[in-house]
Design an enzyme around this catalytic site. Sequence first.
Site, PDB file in Angstrom:
ATOM      1  N   LYS A   1     -12.503 -12.195   3.462  1.00  0.00           N
ATOM      2  CA  LYS A   1     -11.557 -13.103   4.136  1.00  0.00           C
ATOM      3  C   LYS A   1     -10.302 -13.318   3.282  1.00  0.00           C
ATOM      4  CE  LYS A   1     -13.941 -16.183   7.025  1.00  0.00           C
ATOM      5  NZ  LYS A   1     -14.714 -17.402   7.170  1.00  0.00           N
TER       6      LYS A   1
ATOM      7  N   LYS B   1      -6.689 -12.367   4.732  1.00  0.00           N
ATOM      8  CA  LYS B   1      -5.727 -13.445   5.023  1.00  0.00           C
ATOM      9  C   LYS B   1      -4.696 -13.633   3.908  1.00  0.00           C
ATOM     10  CE  LYS B   1      -9.002 -16.011   7.846  1.00  0.00           C
ATOM     11  NZ  LYS B   1      -9.445 -17.341   8.257  1.00  0.00           N
TER      12      LYS B   1
ATOM     13  N   LYS C   1      -6.122 -36.051  35.349  1.00  0.00           N
ATOM     14  CA  LYS C   1      -7.508 -36.176  34.885  1.00  0.00           C
ATOM     15  C   LYS C   1      -8.432 -35.339  35.780  1.00  0.00           C
ATOM     16  CE  LYS C   1     -11.140 -39.476  34.114  1.00  0.00           C
ATOM     17  NZ  LYS C   1     -11.772 -40.639  34.664  1.00  0.00           N
TER      18      LYS C   1
ATOM     19  N   ASP D   1     -10.752 -23.551  16.786  1.00  0.00           N
ATOM     20  CA  ASP D   1     -10.496 -22.117  16.968  1.00  0.00           C
ATOM     21  C   ASP D   1      -9.949 -21.815  18.359  1.00  0.00           C
ATOM     22  OD1 ASP D   1     -11.278 -21.272  14.466  1.00  0.00           O
ATOM     23  OD2 ASP D   1     -13.405 -21.251  15.009  1.00  0.00           O
TER      24      ASP D   1
ATOM     25  N   PRO E   1      -3.948 -19.681  16.922  1.00  0.00           N
ATOM     26  CA  PRO E   1      -3.556 -18.867  15.765  1.00  0.00           C
ATOM     27  C   PRO E   1      -4.312 -19.322  14.525  1.00  0.00           C
ATOM     28  CG  PRO E   1      -1.768 -20.337  16.464  1.00  0.00           C
ATOM     29  CD  PRO E   1      -2.871 -20.479  17.460  1.00  0.00           C
ATOM     30  N   ASP E   2      -4.556 -18.390  13.623  1.00  0.00           N
ATOM     31  CA  ASP E   2      -5.268 -18.720  12.388  1.00  0.00           C
ATOM     32  C   ASP E   2      -4.239 -19.170  11.345  1.00  0.00           C
ATOM     33  OD1 ASP E   2      -8.069 -17.864  10.815  1.00  0.00           O
ATOM     34  OD2 ASP E   2      -6.266 -18.000   9.591  1.00  0.00           O
TER      35      ASP E   2
ATOM     36  N   ASN F   1     -13.877 -31.787  16.728  1.00  0.00           N
ATOM     37  CA  ASN F   1     -15.046 -31.608  15.869  1.00  0.00           C
ATOM     38  C   ASN F   1     -15.187 -32.851  14.991  1.00  0.00           C
ATOM     39  OD1 ASN F   1     -13.565 -31.255  13.280  1.00  0.00           O
ATOM     40  ND2 ASN F   1     -12.684 -29.532  14.386  1.00  0.00           N
TER      41      ASN F   1
ATOM     42  N   PHE G   1     -10.589 -22.853   3.163  1.00  0.00           N
ATOM     43  CA  PHE G   1     -11.973 -23.333   3.222  1.00  0.00           C
ATOM     44  C   PHE G   1     -12.725 -22.468   4.223  1.00  0.00           C
ATOM     45  CE2 PHE G   1     -12.991 -27.465   1.194  1.00  0.00           C
ATOM     46  CZ  PHE G   1     -11.795 -27.645   0.519  1.00  0.00           C
TER      47      PHE G   1
END
Length: 400
Positions: free
Chosen positions: A340, A344, A290, A280, A307-308, A212, A326
Amino acid sequence: MIRCHMSFVKSGKILLGITGGIAAYKTPELIRLIRKSGCDSEIILTQSAKNFVAPMTLETLSGRKVWTDSDFDATIPHIKLTEWAEVFVISPCTANTLAKISHGIADNLLTSAVIAAKCPVLIFPAMNVNMYDNPATQANISALKSRGLKVIEPSSGELACGVYGKGRMPEPKEIIHEIRRALTPQDMAGKKVIVTAGPTHEYIDPVRYISNPSSGKMGTAMARSAWYRGAEVRLIAGPVDVDAYGMTLIRAESAGDMLDAVRENLSWADYVVKAAAVGDYRAKEISPRKLKREGRETLTLELVQNPDISSEAGKLKRPGQILIGFAAETENITENARAKIVRKNLDYILANDVTAENSGFRSDTNTLKLIPRSESEAVQTFSGLKEDISFEIWSRLIAR
Ligand SMILES: Cc1cc2nc3c(=O)[nH]c(=O)nc-3n(C[C@H](O)[C@H](O)[C@H](O)COP(=O)(O)O)c2cc1C
Protein backbone atom coordinates in the site's frame (compact mmCIF):
# COMPACT_ATOMS: atom_id res chain seq x y z
CA MET A 1 -8.53 11.91 31.92
CA ILE A 2 -5.86 14.55 31.36
CA ARG A 3 -2.62 13.08 32.54
CA CYS A 4 0.95 14.21 32.87
CA HIS A 5 2.78 11.53 30.93
CA MET A 6 5.84 10.99 33.09
CA SER A 7 7.94 9.57 30.29
CA PHE A 8 7.81 12.78 28.32
CA VAL A 9 7.23 15.59 30.73
CA LYS A 10 9.13 16.39 33.87
CA SER A 11 7.44 15.31 37.06
CA GLY A 12 4.82 18.05 36.84
CA LYS A 13 5.59 20.51 39.65
CA ILE A 14 3.35 23.49 39.02
CA LEU A 15 3.51 26.77 40.91
CA LEU A 16 0.17 28.53 40.45
CA GLY A 17 -0.13 32.25 41.19
CA ILE A 18 -3.69 33.58 41.55
CA THR A 19 -4.40 37.32 41.50
CA GLY A 20 -7.45 39.42 42.30
CA GLY A 21 -9.55 39.10 39.16
CA ILE A 22 -13.08 37.79 38.89
CA ALA A 23 -11.85 34.80 36.83
CA ALA A 24 -10.24 33.47 40.03
CA TYR A 25 -13.56 31.63 40.45
CA LYS A 26 -12.30 29.17 37.80
CA THR A 27 -9.16 28.25 39.74
CA PRO A 28 -10.60 25.54 42.03
CA GLU A 29 -11.48 23.58 38.87
CA LEU A 30 -7.99 24.21 37.49
CA ILE A 31 -6.42 22.87 40.68
CA ARG A 32 -8.71 19.84 40.60
CA LEU A 33 -7.59 19.08 37.03
CA ILE A 34 -3.92 19.58 37.89
CA ARG A 35 -4.24 17.05 40.70
CA LYS A 36 -6.24 14.63 38.56
CA SER A 37 -3.52 14.83 35.92
CA GLY A 38 -0.98 13.45 38.38
CA CYS A 39 0.82 16.79 38.75
CA ASP A 40 1.54 18.57 41.97
CA SER A 41 0.76 22.23 42.68
CA GLU A 42 1.86 24.91 45.12
CA ILE A 43 -0.37 27.97 45.18
CA ILE A 44 0.35 31.63 45.88
CA LEU A 45 -2.59 33.99 46.39
CA THR A 46 -2.29 37.78 46.35
CA GLN A 47 -4.01 39.70 49.12
CA SER A 48 -6.69 40.81 46.68
CA ALA A 49 -7.21 37.29 45.29
CA LYS A 50 -8.43 36.22 48.73
CA ASN A 51 -11.54 38.34 48.08
CA PHE A 52 -12.37 36.17 45.07
CA VAL A 53 -11.48 32.64 46.13
CA ALA A 54 -11.14 31.18 49.62
CA PRO A 55 -7.75 29.73 50.58
CA MET A 56 -9.50 26.83 52.32
CA THR A 57 -11.17 25.76 49.05
CA LEU A 58 -7.80 25.71 47.29
CA GLU A 59 -6.06 23.94 50.18
CA THR A 60 -8.69 21.21 50.15
CA LEU A 61 -8.42 20.68 46.40
CA SER A 62 -4.62 20.85 46.18
CA GLY A 63 -3.95 18.95 49.39
CA ARG A 64 -1.39 21.59 50.33
CA LYS A 65 -1.15 24.79 52.31
CA VAL A 66 -1.76 27.90 50.19
CA TRP A 67 0.87 30.65 50.34
CA THR A 68 -0.15 34.25 51.01
CA ASP A 69 1.64 37.46 51.95
CA SER A 70 1.41 36.53 55.64
CA ASP A 71 3.92 33.71 54.85
CA PHE A 72 6.36 36.13 53.20
CA ASP A 73 8.99 35.91 55.92
CA ALA A 74 12.49 34.74 56.79
CA THR A 75 11.76 31.28 55.37
CA ILE A 76 12.06 32.92 51.91
CA PRO A 77 9.14 31.07 50.29
CA HIS A 78 9.52 33.03 47.03
CA ILE A 79 12.93 31.40 46.49
CA LYS A 80 12.02 27.91 47.70
CA LEU A 81 8.81 27.73 45.69
CA THR A 82 10.45 28.85 42.45
CA GLU A 83 13.38 26.46 42.93
CA TRP A 84 10.83 23.64 43.34
CA ALA A 85 8.65 24.59 40.37
CA GLU A 86 9.06 23.29 36.82
CA VAL A 87 6.54 25.77 35.49
CA PHE A 88 5.06 28.91 37.02
CA VAL A 89 1.50 29.71 35.93
CA ILE A 90 -0.19 33.00 36.80
CA SER A 91 -3.89 32.64 36.19
CA PRO A 92 -5.80 34.84 36.25
CA CYS A 93 -3.27 37.64 36.01
CA THR A 94 -4.71 41.10 36.75
CA ALA A 95 -3.71 44.26 34.88
CA ASN A 96 -2.11 45.34 38.14
CA THR A 97 0.13 42.27 38.57
CA LEU A 98 0.96 42.31 34.85
CA ALA A 99 2.16 45.91 35.21
CA LYS A 100 4.19 45.10 38.29
CA ILE A 101 5.99 42.12 36.84
CA SER A 102 6.66 43.85 33.54
CA HIS A 103 8.56 46.48 35.55
CA GLY A 104 10.30 44.04 37.86
CA ILE A 105 8.38 45.24 40.89
CA ALA A 106 8.53 42.69 43.71
CA ASP A 107 6.32 44.06 46.49
CA ASN A 108 4.47 40.88 47.50
CA LEU A 109 5.08 37.12 47.61
CA LEU A 110 3.74 36.50 44.09
CA THR A 111 5.65 39.26 42.29
CA SER A 112 8.82 38.43 44.25
CA ALA A 113 8.49 34.81 43.14
CA VAL A 114 8.16 35.89 39.50
CA ILE A 115 11.41 37.82 39.62
CA ALA A 116 13.14 34.85 41.30
CA ALA A 117 11.81 32.29 38.82
CA LYS A 118 14.16 30.38 36.52
CA CYS A 119 11.48 28.02 35.17
CA PRO A 120 9.12 28.88 32.28
CA VAL A 121 6.49 31.44 33.32
CA LEU A 122 3.02 31.31 31.71
CA ILE A 123 0.80 34.31 32.20
CA PHE A 124 -2.96 34.29 31.57
CA PRO A 125 -4.21 37.90 31.64
CA ALA A 126 -7.94 38.20 32.35
CA MET A 127 -9.75 41.52 32.67
CA ASN A 128 -12.36 43.84 31.22
CA VAL A 129 -11.79 44.45 27.50
CA ASN A 130 -11.01 48.16 27.97
CA MET A 131 -8.41 47.32 30.61
CA TYR A 132 -6.94 44.75 28.21
CA ASP A 133 -6.90 47.11 25.21
CA ASN A 134 -5.37 49.93 27.24
CA PRO A 135 -1.97 50.84 25.73
CA ALA A 136 -0.35 50.46 29.16
CA THR A 137 -1.52 46.83 29.41
CA GLN A 138 -0.50 46.12 25.81
CA ALA A 139 2.95 47.65 26.38
CA ASN A 140 3.37 45.54 29.53
CA ILE A 141 2.43 42.38 27.63
CA SER A 142 4.93 43.18 24.85
CA ALA A 143 7.65 43.82 27.41
CA LEU A 144 7.00 40.49 29.13
CA LYS A 145 6.97 38.58 25.83
CA SER A 146 10.23 40.18 24.76
CA ARG A 147 11.79 38.93 27.99
CA GLY A 148 10.75 35.35 27.18
CA LEU A 149 7.73 35.02 29.44
CA LYS A 150 4.81 33.40 27.70
CA VAL A 151 1.65 35.50 27.72
CA ILE A 152 -1.40 33.57 26.54
CA GLU A 153 -3.96 35.86 24.95
CA PRO A 154 -7.31 35.89 26.70
CA SER A 155 -10.25 34.55 24.74
CA SER A 156 -13.22 36.61 23.54
CA GLY A 157 -16.74 36.28 24.83
CA GLU A 158 -19.06 37.58 27.51
CA LEU A 159 -17.02 39.10 30.32
CA ALA A 160 -18.02 39.13 33.98
CA CYS A 161 -18.76 42.87 33.70
CA GLY A 162 -21.50 42.04 31.16
CA VAL A 163 -19.79 43.34 28.02
CA TYR A 164 -18.55 41.22 25.12
CA GLY A 165 -14.90 41.40 24.16
CA LYS A 166 -11.42 40.03 24.68
CA GLY A 167 -10.42 39.41 28.26
CA ARG A 168 -11.70 36.00 29.35
CA MET A 169 -9.41 33.58 31.12
CA PRO A 170 -9.21 30.34 29.07
CA GLU A 171 -11.09 27.35 30.46
CA PRO A 172 -9.14 25.22 32.98
CA LYS A 173 -8.76 22.31 30.54
CA GLU A 174 -7.20 24.71 28.03
CA ILE A 175 -4.78 25.96 30.68
CA ILE A 176 -3.84 22.31 31.34
CA HIS A 177 -2.97 21.99 27.62
CA GLU A 178 -0.71 25.06 27.89
CA ILE A 179 0.94 23.65 31.02
CA ARG A 180 1.59 20.32 29.34
CA ARG A 181 3.06 22.10 26.33
CA ALA A 182 5.34 24.10 28.63
CA LEU A 183 6.47 20.88 30.33
CA THR A 184 7.20 19.06 27.07
CA PRO A 185 10.51 19.36 25.18
CA GLN A 186 9.81 21.52 22.11
CA ASP A 187 11.48 19.15 19.65
CA MET A 188 8.84 19.77 16.96
CA ALA A 189 9.00 23.59 17.12
CA GLY A 190 8.79 25.00 13.58
CA LYS A 191 7.29 21.78 12.21
CA LYS A 192 3.96 21.93 10.41
CA VAL A 193 1.58 19.02 10.87
CA ILE A 194 -1.75 18.10 9.28
CA VAL A 195 -3.83 15.40 10.92
CA THR A 196 -7.15 14.10 9.61
CA ALA A 197 -9.45 12.58 12.22
CA GLY A 198 -12.90 11.17 12.78
CA PRO A 199 -15.57 9.70 10.51
CA THR A 200 -17.20 11.13 7.40
CA HIS A 201 -20.91 11.43 6.64
CA GLU A 202 -22.18 10.50 3.21
CA TYR A 203 -25.77 11.68 2.94
CA ILE A 204 -28.35 9.54 1.16
CA ASP A 205 -31.20 12.02 1.72
CA PRO A 206 -31.54 15.28 3.72
CA VAL A 207 -31.80 13.46 7.06
CA ARG A 208 -29.78 10.24 6.73
CA TYR A 209 -26.20 9.38 6.07
CA ILE A 210 -23.78 6.47 5.89
CA SER A 211 -20.97 6.71 8.44
CA ASN A 212 -18.80 4.69 10.82
CA PRO A 213 -18.15 4.71 14.58
CA SER A 214 -14.79 6.55 14.47
CA SER A 215 -14.44 8.81 17.51
CA GLY A 216 -11.48 10.80 16.18
CA LYS A 217 -9.52 9.87 19.34
CA MET A 218 -6.44 8.44 17.58
CA GLY A 219 -6.18 11.40 15.20
CA THR A 220 -6.65 14.01 17.91
CA ALA A 221 -4.08 12.20 20.07
CA MET A 222 -1.54 12.41 17.21
CA ALA A 223 -2.41 16.09 16.68
CA ARG A 224 -2.25 16.93 20.39
CA SER A 225 1.13 15.23 20.92
CA ALA A 226 2.63 17.15 18.00
CA TRP A 227 1.18 20.39 19.43
CA TYR A 228 2.59 19.65 22.90
CA ARG A 229 6.01 19.21 21.26
CA GLY A 230 5.79 22.66 19.69
CA ALA A 231 4.44 21.89 16.20
CA GLU A 232 1.90 24.06 14.42
CA VAL A 233 -1.09 21.82 13.77
CA ARG A 234 -4.03 21.87 11.37
CA LEU A 235 -6.64 19.33 12.37
CA ILE A 236 -8.99 18.33 9.55
CA ALA A 237 -11.86 16.72 11.41
CA GLY A 238 -14.97 14.92 10.35
CA PRO A 239 -18.29 15.50 12.13
CA VAL A 240 -17.29 14.47 15.66
CA ASP A 241 -16.51 16.40 18.85
CA VAL A 242 -12.82 17.22 18.94
CA ASP A 243 -10.78 19.35 21.31
CA ALA A 244 -8.64 21.41 18.93
CA TYR A 245 -7.46 24.04 21.44
CA GLY A 246 -4.33 25.74 20.10
CA MET A 247 -4.71 24.17 16.65
CA THR A 248 -6.40 25.31 13.47
CA LEU A 249 -9.58 23.27 13.14
CA ILE A 250 -10.80 22.62 9.60
CA ARG A 251 -14.16 20.88 9.37
CA ALA A 252 -14.99 18.36 6.65
CA GLU A 253 -18.27 16.44 6.53
CA SER A 254 -17.99 14.07 3.58
CA ALA A 255 -15.02 12.28 1.99
CA GLY A 256 -15.19 14.85 -0.82
CA ASP A 257 -14.95 17.74 1.69
CA MET A 258 -12.01 16.04 3.37
CA LEU A 259 -10.22 15.55 0.09
CA ASP A 260 -10.70 19.27 -0.74
CA ALA A 261 -9.35 20.27 2.69
CA VAL A 262 -6.32 17.97 2.35
CA ARG A 263 -5.59 19.29 -1.15
CA GLU A 264 -5.85 22.93 -0.02
CA ASN A 265 -3.54 22.48 2.96
CA LEU A 266 -1.14 19.79 1.82
CA SER A 267 1.71 21.92 0.49
CA TRP A 268 1.94 23.75 3.85
CA ALA A 269 2.72 20.61 5.87
CA ASP A 270 5.94 18.80 6.80
CA TYR A 271 3.97 15.80 8.10
CA VAL A 272 0.53 14.58 7.07
CA VAL A 273 -1.10 11.97 9.28
CA LYS A 274 -4.22 10.45 7.79
CA ALA A 275 -6.05 9.03 10.77
CA ALA A 276 -9.63 9.79 9.61
CA ALA A 277 -11.94 6.86 8.90
CA VAL A 278 -13.03 8.10 5.50
CA GLY A 279 -16.06 6.41 3.93
CA ASP A 280 -15.09 4.30 0.91
CA TYR A 281 -18.46 4.77 -0.77
CA ARG A 282 -21.14 7.44 -1.19
CA ALA A 283 -24.64 7.34 -2.61
CA LYS A 284 -24.64 7.65 -6.38
CA GLU A 285 -27.52 10.08 -6.02
CA ILE A 286 -28.54 12.00 -2.92
CA SER A 287 -32.32 12.14 -2.75
CA PRO A 288 -33.40 15.79 -2.43
CA ARG A 289 -36.39 14.62 -0.32
CA LYS A 290 -36.55 12.31 2.68
CA LEU A 291 -36.86 8.71 1.45
CA LYS A 292 -40.26 7.54 2.67
CA ARG A 293 -40.74 4.07 4.17
CA GLU A 294 -44.39 3.78 3.11
CA GLY A 295 -44.84 1.39 0.21
CA ARG A 296 -41.21 0.22 0.43
CA GLU A 297 -40.40 -3.13 1.99
CA THR A 298 -36.79 -2.95 0.85
CA LEU A 299 -34.58 -0.13 -0.27
CA THR A 300 -31.64 -0.57 -2.59
CA LEU A 301 -28.97 2.10 -2.63
CA GLU A 302 -26.45 2.37 -5.40
CA LEU A 303 -23.07 3.42 -4.07
CA VAL A 304 -20.05 4.76 -5.90
CA GLN A 305 -16.48 4.69 -4.70
CA ASN A 306 -15.00 7.80 -3.07
CA PRO A 307 -11.57 9.03 -4.13
CA ASP A 308 -8.76 7.65 -2.00
CA ILE A 309 -7.37 10.63 -0.06
CA SER A 310 -4.05 8.93 0.76
CA SER A 311 -3.38 8.19 -2.92
CA GLU A 312 -4.36 11.74 -3.91
CA ALA A 313 -2.01 13.15 -1.26
CA GLY A 314 0.71 10.76 -2.48
CA LYS A 315 0.36 12.16 -6.00
CA LEU A 316 0.65 15.77 -4.80
CA LYS A 317 3.40 15.10 -2.26
CA ARG A 318 6.36 17.44 -2.45
CA PRO A 319 9.97 16.43 -1.71
CA GLY A 320 10.72 16.28 1.99
CA GLN A 321 7.12 15.80 3.02
CA ILE A 322 6.32 12.77 5.17
CA LEU A 323 2.96 11.09 4.59
CA ILE A 324 1.64 8.66 7.17
CA GLY A 325 -1.43 6.58 6.36
CA PHE A 326 -3.54 4.38 8.60
CA ALA A 327 -4.77 0.93 7.63
CA ALA A 328 -6.87 -1.73 9.30
CA GLU A 329 -5.36 -5.13 8.60
CA THR A 330 -6.03 -8.66 9.81
CA GLU A 331 -3.39 -10.77 8.05
CA ASN A 332 0.03 -10.38 6.44
CA ILE A 333 0.05 -6.94 8.02
CA THR A 334 3.58 -5.89 7.06
CA GLU A 335 3.50 -7.17 3.46
CA ASN A 336 0.05 -5.69 2.77
CA ALA A 337 1.04 -2.37 4.31
CA ARG A 338 4.31 -2.17 2.33
CA ALA A 339 2.44 -2.79 -0.92
CA LYS A 340 0.00 0.00 0.00
CA ILE A 341 2.86 2.39 0.86
CA VAL A 342 4.37 1.92 -2.58
CA ARG A 343 1.03 2.05 -4.43
CA LYS A 344 -0.03 5.27 -2.67
CA ASN A 345 3.41 6.91 -2.46
CA LEU A 346 3.39 7.11 1.37
CA ASP A 347 6.31 7.02 3.81
CA TYR A 348 4.71 5.06 6.63
CA ILE A 349 1.59 3.13 7.45
CA LEU A 350 0.25 2.77 10.95
CA ALA A 351 -1.49 -0.56 10.77
CA ASN A 352 -4.32 -1.11 13.19
CA ASP A 353 -4.29 -4.72 14.22
CA VAL A 354 -8.06 -5.00 14.40
CA THR A 355 -7.79 -8.47 15.92
CA ALA A 356 -5.92 -7.12 18.96
CA GLU A 357 -7.84 -6.58 22.19
CA ASN A 358 -8.59 -3.03 23.42
CA SER A 359 -7.98 -1.51 20.02
CA GLY A 360 -9.68 0.48 17.36
CA PHE A 361 -12.79 2.67 17.23
CA ARG A 362 -13.83 4.60 20.36
CA SER A 363 -11.30 2.84 22.57
CA ASP A 364 -8.84 4.94 24.60
CA THR A 365 -6.17 2.36 23.86
CA ASN A 366 -4.77 1.00 20.65
CA THR A 367 -2.21 -1.38 19.18
CA LEU A 368 -0.49 -0.08 16.06
CA LYS A 369 2.37 -1.27 13.91
CA LEU A 370 4.48 1.45 12.35
CA ILE A 371 5.56 0.12 8.99
CA PRO A 372 8.14 2.20 7.12
CA ARG A 373 8.53 2.36 3.36
CA SER A 374 12.16 1.44 3.61
CA GLU A 375 12.82 -2.21 4.39
CA SER A 376 16.00 -1.19 6.20
CA GLU A 377 13.92 0.67 8.82
CA ALA A 378 12.51 -1.59 11.52
CA VAL A 379 8.81 -2.28 11.96
CA GLN A 380 7.76 -1.26 15.47
CA THR A 381 4.65 -2.08 17.50
CA PHE A 382 3.09 0.49 19.82
CA SER A 383 0.49 -0.51 22.37
CA GLY A 384 -1.19 1.50 25.11
CA LEU A 385 -3.23 4.64 25.62
CA LYS A 386 -3.74 6.50 22.34
CA GLU A 387 -2.18 9.66 23.77
CA ASP A 388 0.88 7.78 25.03
CA ILE A 389 1.52 5.83 21.85
CA SER A 390 1.05 9.00 19.78
CA PHE A 391 3.92 10.56 21.64
CA GLU A 392 6.12 7.51 21.09
CA ILE A 393 5.22 7.39 17.38
CA TRP A 394 6.25 11.04 16.94
CA SER A 395 9.56 10.32 18.71
CA ARG A 396 10.23 7.64 16.12
CA LEU A 397 9.08 9.79 13.17
CA ILE A 398 11.15 12.85 14.06
CA ALA A 399 14.25 10.77 14.79
CA ARG A 400 14.23 9.69 11.16
C1 LIG B 1 -15.21 42.99 41.75
C2 LIG B 1 -13.86 43.27 41.15
C3 LIG B 1 -13.47 42.55 40.04
C4 LIG B 1 -12.22 42.77 39.47
N1 LIG B 1 -11.85 42.04 38.40
C5 LIG B 1 -10.65 42.26 37.81
C6 LIG B 1 -10.26 41.52 36.69
O1 LIG B 1 -10.98 40.64 36.21
N2 LIG B 1 -9.05 41.76 36.13
C7 LIG B 1 -8.22 42.72 36.63
O2 LIG B 1 -7.15 42.93 36.05
N3 LIG B 1 -8.56 43.43 37.73
C8 LIG B 1 -9.75 43.23 38.32
N4 LIG B 1 -10.11 43.95 39.43
C9 LIG B 1 -9.15 44.92 40.00
C10 LIG B 1 -8.12 44.23 40.88
O3 LIG B 1 -8.76 43.48 41.90
C11 LIG B 1 -7.19 45.26 41.49
O4 LIG B 1 -6.44 45.89 40.46
C12 LIG B 1 -6.25 44.68 42.53
O5 LIG B 1 -5.41 45.70 43.01
C13 LIG B 1 -5.42 43.56 41.96
O6 LIG B 1 -4.48 43.13 42.91
P1 LIG B 1 -3.46 41.94 42.60
O7 LIG B 1 -2.96 42.18 41.22
O8 LIG B 1 -2.39 42.09 43.63
O9 LIG B 1 -4.19 40.67 42.78
C14 LIG B 1 -11.35 43.74 40.03
C15 LIG B 1 -11.76 44.46 41.14
C16 LIG B 1 -12.99 44.23 41.71
C17 LIG B 1 -13.41 45.02 42.92
